[in-house]
Structure formats: structure tokens, C-alpha cells
Design an enzyme around this catalytic site. Structure first.
Site: not given
Ligand code: NAD
Ligand code: UFG
Length: 337
Positions: A124, A148, A152
Site C-alpha cells: 500500500s 496496519y 505492510k
């Protein structure tokens, strides 16, 4: 070629499966349906005429992964499975690290044991943190501002270490900007459970009457209209980016990193206006304070993907809004159970 698609029942994964089938690949979906519905498989079949093989299970289940890899000759993996809500990751960090990082460890151990060493990973633009400037190039510094994002970043680092240790691996890190839109048939699209976190599904729910109005988070950013700017990319273009990345990765060991975006930024009010044109009526909105943790502007430099993958996003903002509206208006409550 058989492609194991973890999270293949989700928003981006399911539409990528349609494009994989249309491109002559055989996707095998591996999903635990923690954020998707089983009816999506019927929709893939309705669009492509082929029903993809489904393995219902969790990527943290090593035994099931081993069985799957023993039963099917897998040529490559596209790894979409993961939890993706930033706010929830702040409240439940352990669940995010366990699912996204731990789950990827288990998947990687099973792949290593089975000798499957080509993997495309859903990363992302969040790994760029608060970028110093736009457009963002792949070699910009990375950082994370929430659990989050850290899942990643950690996964990207683990994958790079694996390639370093065993140069037979081919790992592609695809850094998505802001995926929006739906399949042009209106049969498949984003179906957030509960209150959506992202702008486009919120606008679509206002348009369809599920929500009263949109709250615009901040109109005092240093952008032309004061609202935040993002690089919204049509999910069909994004799906095609995976096909291009897959073709590029096969037989090409190493770590490959690509931004998948359009290279253009659009403001919140710009998105709202475009959606009003698509649905043919004004949409109520109110201005509120900035959302904590939001960056002012974020869009991609896409030259590397264009040069090395031969891929660029082709669909317009009008396509993104028209396709979202077709999906939302014909499936006001998303997929049936
Ligand atoms: P999604 O929630 O619609 O799809 C994810 C799928 O993975 C779901 O079907 C879910 O059931 C499945 N899943 C989750 N944990 C699993 C597990 N442990 N085992 C098996 N299946 C599991 O999300 P999406 O929008 O399609 O995103 C796909 C990937 O792309 C995610 O990794 C996400 O973090 C990443 N990504 C998404 C966006 C975005 O804005 N949508 C942006 C950047 C990156
Ligand atoms: N916004 C509003 N009102 C809302 C929701 C969003 O004004 O109700 C604004 C945001 O402030 C931002 C823009 O709309 O300016 C886009 O917001 P999204 O939440 O849709 O997208 P973000 O770029 O903030 O976040 C997304 C993903 C994250 C990911 C990040 C970077 O949701 O998971 O991109 O890739 F980390």
C-alpha cells in the site's frame, strides 16, 4: 498456469480473478471469508463462464496450505489476504500483526517447503507514511503511522530478506494507491461490512440513500480546494496491473517494487462532484475537522510501472464513478450472504 490467490474473494482479489481467467490463467481462491461473501464466486462465474476453484480456509492454517500445495501445481501466488481497516488496527494491533504478518509467515513457510517461489504482494502507499513531496517514487523513504501500515512495511521487509537469502525467489511488492470503482457489469464491487472507512463507498452509500450525507474531513489543507488529495485508481486497472506484474515476475528472480496508481491527484470535493454527475443528483455534505493521521496529498509517480511492466491506468474518474454507481445502485446492500 495455476495462480493461488489468497484473499481472492475480496474486493480487489475477486476482480483480479476475473481478469486472470480472461487472460488465460487459472486462479485458485484461498479465502476464509472474514471480510467477503461466498456469492462473489457465482458472480465471477457469471462474468467469465468459468467457476474458479475455491479453498475455504485461513492462511494461518499450515496443514491446509500444505494440502493445497500438494494437490495443485501452483506456478505463482498473488497474496491479497489481510485485514485492512486502519482504525481497527489501532484498536486491535495484535489481530493485525497475527493475521497480516503471522499469516504471511505461515504462507511463506508452506511455499518455501513446496518450492513455489513467485509471489505478488498487496502492499500500500501507506508505506510512504507522510511523503515529503508528490508524486511519490518507489525509492522514497518508507515509514508507517499506524499498525496496519506497519504490517505492510514489516511484510515488505520480510519478503525482501527472503529474496536476499534465496535468490531463487521472485517477489513483487505492489503499492496500491486508492482503489475505487467496480466491474463495469455492475455485478462485482466493493462491499464493506459495517460503516465504510473509505471515501468512495461512503459517497456511494449517500447516493443510494443508505447514509444522509458525507462528512468532508478538512478543507484547510494546502491543496487547490483545501480538501485532501489522493490518487484514485479504477479497480479494473489495478487488476490489470497484477496481470502485468505476474507476466513480468515469472522467471525473473529478485525483489520488484511498483506503485500502482494513475499519477494524478483528485480532491475530496472533486470526487463528490464527479459522483454527483454519475448519479445525476446533488449529494449532501458537511465540512468537519481534519481526520487525525491524514496526509494532505498523496499520488504516485507511475513511470517505473509503465517502463518495466508496460502497464498504465487507462480508466477515467468518470469511469470510476459510473461503475461504482452501477454496482451500488443495482446491489444497494452489497453481495447477498
Ligand atoms: P478485502 O477485505 O475486500 O479482501 C481481503 C480478503 O482476504 C477478504 O476476502 C478476506 O476474507 C480475506 N482474508 C483476510 N484474512 C484472511 C486469512 N487470514 N486467511 C484467508 N483469507 C483472509 O480487501 P481488498 O480491498 O480487496 O484488499 C486486498 C489487499 O490489498 C489487502 O491486503 C489490503 O491490505 C491491500 N490494500 C487494499 C487497499 C484498499 O484501499 N482496498 C489499498 C492498499 C492495499
Ligand atoms: N475522507 C473524507 N470523509 C470521509 C472519508 C474520507 O473527507 O468520510 C477523505 C480523507 O480525509 C482523505 C480522502 O477522503 O482525504 C481519502 O480517504 P480514504 O480513507 O478513502 O483513503 P486514505 O488515502 O486516507 O487511506 C487509504 C486506505 C488506507 C491506506 C491509505 C494509504 O484506506 O488503508 O490509503 O494507502 F493506508
Amino acid at each position: 498456469m495455476n495462480i493461488l490467490v489468497t484473499g481472492g474473494a475480496g474486493y480487489i482479489g475477486s476482480i483480479t480473478c476475473v481478469r486472470l481467467i480472461e487472460a488465460g490463467f487459472t486462479p485458485i481462491i484461498f479465502d476464509n471469508f472474514c471480510n467477503s461473501k461466498r456469492t462473489v464466486i457465482d458472480r465471477i462465474e457469471r462474468i467469465t463462464g468459468k467457476r474458479p476453484l475455491l479453498i475455504e480456509g485461513d492462511i494461518r492454517d499450515r496443514t491446509l496450505l500444505d494440502q493445497t500445495l500438494a494437490q495443485h501445481k501452483i506456478d505463482a501466488v498473488i497474496h491479497f489476504a489481510g485485514l485492512k481497516a486502519v482504525g481497527e488496527s489501532v484498536a486491535k494491533p495484535l489481530a493485525y500483526y497475527e493475521n497480516n504478518v503471522g499469516g504471511t509467515f505461515t504462507l511463506l513457510q508452506a511455499l518455501e517447503a513446496a518450492g513455489v517461489r513467485t509471489l505478488i504482494f498487496s502492499s500500500s502507499a501507506t508505506v510512504y507514511g507522510d511523503p515529503a513531496s508528490v508524486p511519490i517514487l518507489e525509492d522514497f523513504p518508507t515509514g508507517a503511522t499506524n499498525p496496519y501500515g506497519r504490517t505492510k512495511l514489516m511484510t515488505e521487509e520480510v519478503l525482501s530478506d527472503i529474496v536476499h537469502a534465496n535468490p531463487a525467489w521472485s517477489v513483487t511488492l505492489l503499492r496500491y494507491f486508492n482503489p475505487v470503482g467496480a466491474h463495469p457489469s455492475g455485478l462485482m464491487g466493493e462491499d464493506p461490512q459495517g460503516i465504510p472507512n473509505n471515501l468512495m463507498p461512503l459517497i456511494a452509500q449517500v447516493a443510494v440513500g443508505r447514509r444522509e450525507k458525507l462528512t468532508v474531513f478538512g478543507n484547510d489543507y494546502p491543496t487547490p480546494d483545501g480538501t485532501g488529495m489522493r490518487d484514485y485508481i479504477h479497480v479494473m486497472d489495478l487488476a490489470d496491473g497484477h496481470i502485468a506484474a505476474l507476466r513480468h515476475a515469472i522467471g525473473k528472480p529478485g525483489t520488484h517494487i511498483f506503485n500502482l496508481g494513475t499519477g494524478r491527484g483528485q480532491s475530496v470535493l472533486g470526487m463528490l462532484t464527479a459522483f454527483e454527475r454519475a448519479c445525476g443528483r446533488p449529494l449532501a455534505h458537511t465540512i468537519a475537522a481534519r481526520r487525525p493521521g491524514d496526509v494532505a496529498a498523496c499520488w504516485a509517480d507511475t513511470a517505473k510501472a509503465e517502463r518495466e511492466l508496460g502497464w498504465t491506468a487507462k480508466l477515467s474518474l468518470e469511469d470510476m464513478c459510473a461503475d461504482t454507481w452501477r454496482w451500488q445502485s443495482s446491489n444497494p446492500n452489497g453481495y447477498a450472504d
